[in-house]
Design a protein around this motif. Structure first.
Motif, PDB file in Angstrom:
ATOM      1  N   VAL A 247       0.839  -1.207   0.000  1.00 38.91           N
ATOM      2  CA  VAL A 247       0.000   0.000   0.000  1.00 38.91           C
ATOM      3  C   VAL A 247       0.874   1.258   0.000  1.00 38.91           C
ATOM      4  N   VAL A 248       1.953   1.245   0.784  1.00 39.44           N
ATOM      5  CA  VAL A 248       2.876   2.392   0.827  1.00 39.44           C
ATOM      6  C   VAL A 248       3.512   2.608  -0.544  1.00 39.44           C
ATOM      7  N   ALA A 249       3.902   1.512  -1.214  1.00 32.51           N
ATOM      8  CA  ALA A 249       4.488   1.619  -2.559  1.00 32.51           C
ATOM      9  C   ALA A 249       3.509   2.292  -3.521  1.00 32.51           C
ATOM     10  N   LEU A 250       2.209   1.949  -3.400  1.00 34.47           N
ATOM     11  CA  LEU A 250       1.185   2.585  -4.255  1.00 34.47           C
ATOM     12  C   LEU A 250       1.009   4.062  -3.909  1.00 34.47           C
ATOM     13  N   LEU A 251       1.031   4.394  -2.602  1.00 38.29           N
ATOM     14  CA  LEU A 251       0.821   5.779  -2.161  1.00 38.29           C
ATOM     15  C   LEU A 251       1.958   6.703  -2.613  1.00 38.29           C
ATOM     16  N   ILE A 252       3.202   6.158  -2.646  1.00 40.00           N
ATOM     17  CA  ILE A 252       4.332   7.018  -3.033  1.00 40.00           C
ATOM     18  C   ILE A 252       4.621   6.967  -4.536  1.00 40.00           C
ATOM     19  N   SER A 253       3.879   6.111  -5.277  1.00 42.36           N
ATOM     20  CA  SER A 253       4.141   5.989  -6.725  1.00 42.36           C
ATOM     21  C   SER A 253       4.010   7.326  -7.487  1.00 42.36           C
ATOM     22  N   PRO A 254       3.094   8.250  -7.093  1.00 36.92           N
ATOM     23  CA  PRO A 254       3.060   9.544  -7.809  1.00 36.92           C
ATOM     24  C   PRO A 254       4.322  10.389  -7.613  1.00 36.92           C
ATOM     25  N   LEU A 389       0.609   3.489   9.375  1.00 38.79           N
ATOM     26  CA  LEU A 389       0.216   4.017   8.064  1.00 38.79           C
ATOM     27  C   LEU A 389      -0.294   5.451   8.158  1.00 38.79           C
ATOM     28  N   SER A 390      -1.124   5.734   9.167  1.00 37.46           N
ATOM     29  CA  SER A 390      -1.693   7.095   9.272  1.00 37.46           C
ATOM     30  C   SER A 390      -0.616   8.132   9.587  1.00 37.46           C
ATOM     31  N   SER A 391       0.306   7.807  10.519  1.00 35.13           N
ATOM     32  CA  SER A 391       1.385   8.762  10.830  1.00 35.13           C
ATOM     33  C   SER A 391       2.323   8.899   9.638  1.00 35.13           C
ATOM     34  N   GLY A 392       2.568   7.797   8.924  1.00 32.95           N
ATOM     35  CA  GLY A 392       3.402   7.849   7.718  1.00 32.95           C
ATOM     36  C   GLY A 392       2.779   8.711   6.644  1.00 32.95           C
ATOM     37  N   TYR A 393       1.464   8.593   6.476  1.00 35.59           N
ATOM     38  CA  TYR A 393       0.745   9.403   5.479  1.00 35.59           C
ATOM     39  C   TYR A 393       0.823  10.884   5.843  1.00 35.59           C
ATOM     40  N   LEU A 394       0.592  11.202   7.120  1.00 37.49           N
ATOM     41  CA  LEU A 394       0.642  12.595   7.571  1.00 37.49           C
ATOM     42  C   LEU A 394       2.022  13.215   7.343  1.00 37.49           C
ATOM     43  N   GLY A 396       4.483  11.902   5.339  1.00 35.17           N
ATOM     44  CA  GLY A 396       5.018  11.703   3.993  1.00 35.17           C
ATOM     45  C   GLY A 396       4.357  12.528   2.909  1.00 35.17           C
ATOM     46  N   LEU A 397       3.027  12.681   2.990  1.00 31.58           N
ATOM     47  CA  LEU A 397       2.310  13.283   1.868  1.00 31.58           C
ATOM     48  C   LEU A 397       1.530  14.551   2.205  1.00 31.58           C
ATOM     49  N   THR A 398       1.533  14.974   3.480  1.00 29.15           N
ATOM     50  CA  THR A 398       0.798  16.199   3.843  1.00 29.15           C
ATOM     51  C   THR A 398       1.735  17.204   4.532  1.00 29.15           C
ATOM     52  N   ASP A 399       1.253  18.416   4.671  1.00 31.23           N
ATOM     53  CA  ASP A 399       2.023  19.474   5.349  1.00 31.23           C
ATOM     54  C   ASP A 399       1.441  19.803   6.728  1.00 31.23           C
ATOM     55  N   TYR A 400       0.590  18.927   7.274  1.00 32.64           N
ATOM     56  CA  TYR A 400      -0.077  19.224   8.550  1.00 32.64           C
ATOM     57  C   TYR A 400       0.904  19.306   9.718  1.00 32.64           C
ATOM     58  N   VAL A 401       1.867  18.386   9.768  1.00 28.56           N
ATOM     59  CA  VAL A 401       2.819  18.328  10.895  1.00 28.56           C
ATOM     60  C   VAL A 401       4.109  19.040  10.517  1.00 28.56           C
ATOM     61  N   VAL A 402       4.724  18.571   9.433  1.00 25.68           N
ATOM     62  CA  VAL A 402       5.927  19.196   8.853  1.00 25.68           C
ATOM     63  C   VAL A 402       5.720  19.240   7.337  1.00 25.68           C
ATOM     64  N   SER A 403       6.650  19.824   6.617  1.00 23.69           N
ATOM     65  CA  SER A 403       6.572  19.793   5.153  1.00 23.69           C
ATOM     66  C   SER A 403       6.651  18.343   4.688  1.00 23.69           C
ATOM     67  N   PRO A 407       8.917   9.432   0.958  1.00 21.65           N
ATOM     68  CA  PRO A 407       9.102   8.083   1.520  1.00 21.65           C
ATOM     69  C   PRO A 407       9.636   8.087   2.952  1.00 21.65           C
ATOM     70  N   THR A 408      10.475   9.082   3.286  1.00 23.36           N
ATOM     71  CA  THR A 408      11.034   9.180   4.649  1.00 23.36           C
ATOM     72  C   THR A 408       9.921   9.220   5.696  1.00 23.36           C
ATOM     73  N   GLY A 409       8.860   9.967   5.421  1.00 28.74           N
ATOM     74  CA  GLY A 409       7.739  10.075   6.353  1.00 28.74           C
ATOM     75  C   GLY A 409       7.089   8.729   6.626  1.00 28.74           C
ATOM     76  N   PHE A 410       6.927   7.923   5.572  1.00 29.55           N
ATOM     77  CA  PHE A 410       6.328   6.595   5.756  1.00 29.55           C
ATOM     78  C   PHE A 410       7.237   5.689   6.590  1.00 29.55           C
ATOM     79  N   TRP A 411       8.539   5.794   6.383  1.00 29.12           N
ATOM     80  CA  TRP A 411       9.471   4.951   7.148  1.00 29.12           C
ATOM     81  C   TRP A 411       9.548   5.389   8.609  1.00 29.12           C
ATOM     82  N   ILE A 412       9.364   6.675   8.877  1.00 27.79           N
ATOM     83  CA  ILE A 412       9.233   7.121  10.275  1.00 27.79           C
ATOM     84  C   ILE A 412       7.950   6.520  10.866  1.00 27.79           C
ATOM     85  N   GLY A 413       6.904   6.449  10.045  1.00 27.16           N
ATOM     86  CA  GLY A 413       5.655   5.803  10.460  1.00 27.16           C
ATOM     87  C   GLY A 413       5.861   4.339  10.819  1.00 27.16           C
ATOM     88  N   PHE A 414       6.699   3.626  10.019  1.00 25.62           N
ATOM     89  CA  PHE A 414       7.024   2.224  10.340  1.00 25.62           C
ATOM     90  C   PHE A 414       7.689   2.127  11.715  1.00 25.62           C
TER      91      PHE A 414
END
Length: 447
Positions: A247-254, A389-394, A396-403, A407-414
């Protein structure tokens, strides 16, 4: 370690079958390589689910063996075969209809989609063989015999190479099937491995007393239900873990090829390292289950903590090696400088979570030995999907917490998810071990 090392080799051999498929399909054409990769991403979670369900047999057999009730083992194994037959039908139906998922993929090439569907519909015929092999492997491992699975798993890997060659390239009168040939070959090898394991179990002197005197026994729905309820949380936990990375691979594919390739390399290497604590977890299940079966509650506690401590020592060593050799490791997969930088950066996070990963997977093995599998399901679901997954999404792909960190964001989520899982599983083990010995034994026997 005597129990765990053969399991490590077995797991590496089975993982290597997928690697061989990928390499040999890639030598045929890039499209066939991609088809096998897509097909495997659907096949793996399904087969892991089936194998996880049957893992209920290992602690069951270990406890029966430890308590001197070996005469009941054959009956449990027979019912395991009935369970395998039922879930094999369901799994094959799911795989047969997985073309709906493939055709839903955005902008997928029609030829690629056709080959991926062909691979899945070929490999799905190996489902019963794989599950039947797993039952006999669990029987042997429950009896503390981990070497047969190792030998036959390694033989399966060696047999897979020439059969792949025959069906991929169309040798000895067979049609040239390309990537689909990998599915045909792997399905065939699973049946060969099952027959070899059946021959071993029926011929070895140490298991002659386990045979049932009568012929085929009818389904015992009570035993099948018990095995299902014990195995289902394990199956779902494995399913959650295998699907999370996909799922993470699909989310970061863009984010582009570099992001996806870096993620896949770091994941591939960490999956290989994961075999070490996972095998120790299986060894912990066997030892804890055997001790509880023999009524040795204190010894079960010693086995549990020994497994966790050995796992932490090995995880520390592998984490240090990962940090120091991350760039050479990444170069083994790909020589693109941008991909190597991304992969070696993500491997730092893989090194950080190895300690947590060791505790959670060995701890899960300990809980299986206590037959406390429901807690594994709840902890891993919350850890992987709700927290990881939710913390990785926040991140990795959003600016709510940090810019957005990519992929780094998702691995911090892991790291967050696995650390939570490790803490909660350890606390659950401590809670179980604080119960009076008679309660612990009654609980294990009841399940």
């Amino acid at each position: 370690m005597v129990l765990a090392v053969p399991v490590i080799i077995t797991q590496v051999a089975q993982t290597a079958m997928g690697v061989v498929d990928t390499i040999m399909a890639g030598s045929f054409s890039a499209t066939d390589l991609a088809a096998v990769a897509i097909g495997t991403s659907i096949w793996q979670p399904v087969i892991f689910f089936g194998n996880g369900l049957l893992l209920a047999l290992t602690p069951t057999i270990a406890q029966l063996n430890g308590s001197g009730r070996r005469n009941q083992i054959a009956y449990q194994v027979r019912q395991g075969f009935w369970l395998a037959c039922f879930i094999a039908i369901l799994m094959m139906l799911v795989l047969y209809n997985s073309h709906h998922i493939i055709y839903m993929m955005h902008n997928i090439d029609p030829i690629l989609a056709e080959k991926a569907v062909g691979f899945i519909r070929a490999i799905m015929w190996g489902v019963p063989g794989c599950l039947f092999f797993q039952i006999f492997r669990n029987q042997c491992e429950g009896l503390s015999k981990t070497k047969p699975g190792m030998v036959i798993g390694f033989m399966g890997l060696l047999i897979n190479i020439p059969i792949n060659y025959i069906f991929i390239y169309g040798k000895l009168g067979a049609p040239a099937l390309g990537g689909v040939g990998c599915g045909v070959a792997t399905a065939s090898v699973y049946w060969v491995m099952f027959l070899m394991m059946y021959w071993y179990v029926s011929q070895t002197g140490s298991q002659q007393d386990l045979k049932l005197n009568k012929g085929l026994s009818s389904p015992d729905w009570k035993v099948i239900k018990t095995l299902t309820f014990l195995g289902l949380p394990i199956a779902l936990a494995l399913f959650f873990e295998t699907t999370l990375f996909a799922v993470v691979a699909l989310l970061i594919s863009p984010l582009g090829v570099v992001a996806v390739a870096g993620h896949q390399i770091a994941h591939s290497f960490s999956s290989l390292v994961f075999m070490l604590p996972m095998s120790l977890g299986i060894a912990a299940t066997i030892r804890v289950g055997h001790c509880l079966g023999a009524g040795e509650v204190a010894q079960a506690r010693v086995s549990a903590y020994t497994g966790l401590i050995v796992g932490l020592i090995l995880a520390s060593l592998s984490a240090i090696l990962t940090v120091f050799f991350r760039e050479p490791i990444a170069l083994l997969y790909n020589d693109d400088p941008a991909v190597v930088i991304m992969a070696s950066h993500l491997m730092i996070f893989a090194a950080i979570y190895q300690m947590s990963d060791a505790v959670q997977v060995i701890g899960s093995g300990v809980l299986r030995g206590y037959k406390d599998t429901r807690s594994i399901f709840f902890i891993t679901f919350i850890a992987y999907w709700l927290l990881g997954l939710s913390s990785g999404y926040l991140l990795g792909l959003t600016d709510y917490v940090v810019s957005a960190m990519g992929p780094t964001g998702f691995w911090i989520g892991f790291v967050i998810g696995l650390t939570f899982a490790a803490v909660m599983i350890f606390l659950r083990i401590r809670w179980l071990q604080r119960q009076p010995p008679e309660v612990t034994l009654q609980r294990a026997a009841h399940h």
